[in-house]
Every structure is written in structure tokens, then in C-alpha cells.
Design an enzyme around this catalytic site. Sequence first.
Site, PDB file in Angstrom:
ATOM      1  N   HIS A 273      31.854  18.921 -32.604  1.00 53.37           N
ATOM      2  CA  HIS A 273      30.675  18.088 -32.421  1.00 53.37           C
ATOM      3  C   HIS A 273      29.432  18.965 -32.365  1.00 53.37           C
ATOM      4  O   HIS A 273      29.436  20.041 -31.760  1.00 53.37           O
ATOM      5  CB  HIS A 273      30.806  17.273 -31.132  1.00 53.37           C
ATOM      6  CG  HIS A 273      30.005  16.017 -31.153  1.00 53.37           C
ATOM      7  ND1 HIS A 273      28.643  16.016 -31.010  1.00 53.37           N
ATOM      8  CD2 HIS A 273      30.374  14.723 -31.320  1.00 53.37           C
ATOM      9  CE1 HIS A 273      28.198  14.770 -31.076  1.00 53.37           C
ATOM     10  NE2 HIS A 273      29.230  13.959 -31.263  1.00 53.37           N
ATOM     11  N   HIS A 274      28.355  18.497 -32.992  1.00 48.46           N
ATOM     12  CA  HIS A 274      27.127  19.285 -33.067  1.00 48.46           C
ATOM     13  C   HIS A 274      26.488  19.464 -31.695  1.00 48.46           C
ATOM     14  O   HIS A 274      25.652  20.359 -31.500  1.00 48.46           O
ATOM     15  CB  HIS A 274      26.140  18.623 -34.024  1.00 48.46           C
ATOM     16  CG  HIS A 274      25.312  19.600 -34.801  1.00 48.46           C
ATOM     17  ND1 HIS A 274      24.683  20.681 -34.213  1.00 48.46           N
ATOM     18  CD2 HIS A 274      25.004  19.687 -36.124  1.00 48.46           C
ATOM     19  CE1 HIS A 274      24.025  21.365 -35.141  1.00 48.46           C
ATOM     20  NE2 HIS A 274      24.208  20.783 -36.303  1.00 48.46           N
ATOM     21  N   SER A 275      26.842  18.639 -30.711  1.00 48.70           N
ATOM     22  CA  SER A 275      26.284  18.806 -29.369  1.00 48.70           C
ATOM     23  C   SER A 275      26.775  20.091 -28.712  1.00 48.70           C
ATOM     24  O   SER A 275      26.143  20.604 -27.793  1.00 48.70           O
ATOM     25  CB  SER A 275      26.648  17.611 -28.492  1.00 48.70           C
ATOM     26  OG  SER A 275      28.057  17.458 -28.389  1.00 48.70           O
TER      27      SER A 275
END
Length: 538
Positions: A196-198
Site C-alpha cells: 500500500h502506498h501509505s
Amino acid sequence: MHERDLASLQNIYIAPTESRDVAINNREWPLVEATTNVVTPSSRPLSVHVPTEMECADNSMAEEPMSPTGRGMEEMGMCIVLVMGLGTPVNLPVFRAGIETELVTRLPRFRCIPVMDESAKDGNPRWVQTAVNVDDHIVIPRLDAAAVASDPEKAVEDYVASLSLLPMDMCRPLWEFHFLDFPTSEAASTVVLRLHHSIGDGTSITTLLVAASRSMVNPARLPAMPPPPKRTGAIYQLPPRPPLSSGDYLALFAWVWSCFVLAWHTLVDMTLIVATILFLSDPPTLFTRPRDGGESRRRKRFVHRTLSFDDVKLINTAMNCTINDVLVGVTSVALSQYYFRKSGESNTKRIGLRSCVLVDARPVSTRQTYVTRVETGNQLTGLICPFNITLKDDPLEYVHEAKRFMNRKKKSLAVMLTRVIGEFLVKNFGLKTGRFIFHRFLTRTTIIFSNAIGPAEHMTLCGHPVAFMAPSIYGQPQALTVHYHNYGSDIKVVLAVDDEQFQDCHQLLGDFVESIRIMKNAAALKMLTTSIHNGVTE
């Protein structure tokens, strides 16, 4: 460990039904039988709500607030997909041990899950450490043997495309490795890292991989990185103010003028960004996503091609510009060739499009400290870059335009203000407001453009030599995303395209290769002509 049957490789979510053990590489691994159920991916929640009493009995696990940028990435469901070709078949126990001892221990986000803050009224998420079972993050898909044998490259490509519609398990740390243990034309096997890009941006993930790897030339050290650029500070640089006691009023006037130019360019750029959010949009073209509001998730296909980094540096030398200038020019040539060939419109037409160029906001000096620290989080900002769809007689003119524009952007604070203002809006007006503005900004531009820095030499990761690296993202509203990533003496151009809209995406890739060839020949001729002219003059 999960085994998913994606033989049809359509929009399928795999639901496990029964477990047993299977021997892989002389070790017993749990195998999960799978049944296929077609589902529509649900909208991703802000975060997973975990009761406080379930987080950690002794309160020993660290907690960290999620950054505004990370919260925006989570809300939009943006993920990073990194395809790595390996030089040898997969030795699963060795690779698994490397994941556990090198990657998980180095990056704290690999040991965290996003949890709602029960004590906060606005429901701000935070990162909470949790126990990690590496086997839960390893996926071995069972593909159709006939399809793999007939076209292994397409089998890999189809499988990676299917990941863009499979939701991640938000109850676990948001990363996973997918192993495709069969040879292709570029590698003996393939491993796909989806996260996930988070968790972090491209720079932080590259930092992690480099810090956990070893040089193939000298296994006793880390892979060498490219030399840093000449600048050491921010993307903008003002000359130092001359001392008032020097009496050099001309130099003082030049410094004041440079400050005025900086302020004016910043005002113009910020006005353009505000106008884009409110009403200014690119004209519809075959690169534009259909006007469905950008809310429905569409299947992304990730395709890549290897370019010669030496060819890029030759153009860079001939034009006395940066690598970014060359790549922006190459992209303009490729998109122009593709557009006029496919649309059949007049070659004299000129269409002004714009891209969102992703920029790493970290100081240049921190990008070289891979040994001592792994940078976490997202420190991205962006700028609007024009891409003119037009055909020019001199292909190097595209690079000249890119150089002129990038030099202009270096005399503006808009790149840094965009990040500061974005985080301010998320913190003070809520995530939905920030997401709405960010989404409007993206949907009113045509493409996303990024150039990431990779190792200058080949490396060994988790006991396996890495033949190539091809990073990209999904979850963005644009139909076309262009990533460049250098690795060793090569540079990968990676396209993330809407599967339905760009069914001829390999032809578009071919246009990038042809653009480099044309521009390299023009650059070589320019350097030869200049050399002859200088020789005659002397």
C-alpha cells in the site's frame, strides 16, 4: 501461505476454503485450496478499526500517527507494484528468510497496521505495530500451465494486472510478495512486491531494498548509487545575498530581482494549480480516461521495456541538460507519435496536455544515506508539466522545451508549497476535503510522470540476483502513468494503463524505444557537427 488459482486471470477474487500441507523446495508449506468468486472491489475504508484491548496487552508496541499524505493514499486506495526479474529460479526458504531478517526488521511499517484512533473525534488513523507472520504475506499463484508455456511474458503481465482489482487485507501489514517461478525472456523467475502506498513512496521502498541487498560485484558492500546531482539543497536555489558593506549595488540588485522572479513564478504556478482544481481541464484525447467521475476502479495493465541508460546520457550530454529533461522529451515524442498514428489526424495539429510530475521533497543529501537509515513515509509533492502533442522536424527540440520548462520551475516555490498546503488542508479540514481536492487535481490532468533513482549496479536481494526492476502504481484516476527507473546500465520505462482503453499498449511502448533511437541519432549528429565546426574554427 496462500495459493490462489488465477487461471482465467479475469476480475476474480479468491476465497480460501480448505487448508492442507504441500512440499515446496523440501519444506512443508501450508497450501490453501481456492475457489473463484467474481466480486466488485469495495471502496477501501479509511482504516481498520481494532479495539484498544486487542492491540497489545502490555502496551509495548510503538504507535505513530499516519501522515496526511499517507492518509490520502489510503483513502484513494493507491498501491505500489514492483516487478523484479530474478537471475535464478526462486529458492523459497532462502527468500523467505531474507524477507524476515532483512526487510521486515529494517522498515517499521512492514510490522504495522493502520488503526483508527478511538480517542480522536476526527478518527485520525495511526500506525500500530503488530506481530508479523511472513507466511501470510507470501503468495504462490497457480497459473494455467499451457498459458505459461505458450507465452510466459503474457502470463506474468496478466497476473500482475489482476492484482490491481484484488483488495489488500487491511487487518495485516499492507504488503505481500508474489512468486512466479518460471522463466521469461528477461529473467529466470519473477517476484512481485505489492504494498500500500501509505507505507511509503518510491524513494523509501528503494531505500529499503538497497539497504537489504548486496552488490553483485562485491557482496561485502551495498550496491553503489548514482552520484548525487550538482545541487545539494531544495529544487529551487537563490544566489546568496551579497553583503551590504561590499558596495556592489549591481549584485544586490540582481539578488533582489531573483527574489522578485521567485515570488512571481510562485504566484503564477499556484494560480494555475487553483485554476486546475476549480475549472481548468485538459482537452479530451485518446489518452484521457472516460468521464465517469474517476470513482470506479478499472483494471490496470503494467508493461515495461528496457532502454539504454548510455543513450539517455548521450542525449543529456549533447543538450547540456538533466536526465529528467531528456525523459520528459522522450515521453513527448512517444506520445505524439502514438497519437497521430492512431488518431489519423493532421500532423500539423498541436494539442496542449499536462502531466502531474511526482517530485521527491527530501533533500538530495538524504537520498544517499541508504546504509545508516531507511526513510519511511511519503514525502512526495508534484508539479504540472506541459506535454505538447505535436510533430517536430528536430526531435531534440522536445528536450529543449523540457529543459526550458524545468529551469523555469526551479525558480518557483510551488513544488514545496503544494505539499505544505495539501497537508494543511488534510489536517485542518479533514481527509474528505483533501481527497476531493487531490482527486480533482489528478482527474483534470492527463498523465502521471515519475523518474525514480535506482542502484547504479546490479544487486542481490534475499539471496537472489535481481535482473531488472519495474515499479509502478495503481489506484490513480489517470488512464496513463509513465514511470522511469534506472537500474545498473539500463533504464526501464514502465507504463500503467487502463486495460480496456490501451489494448495496444505494447505499440505505445515501442514508440518510446523508437523515440530514444531517433533522439540518440540526432544527438550524435549534433555532437559530430559541433566537433567538426570547432576543429575548423581552430
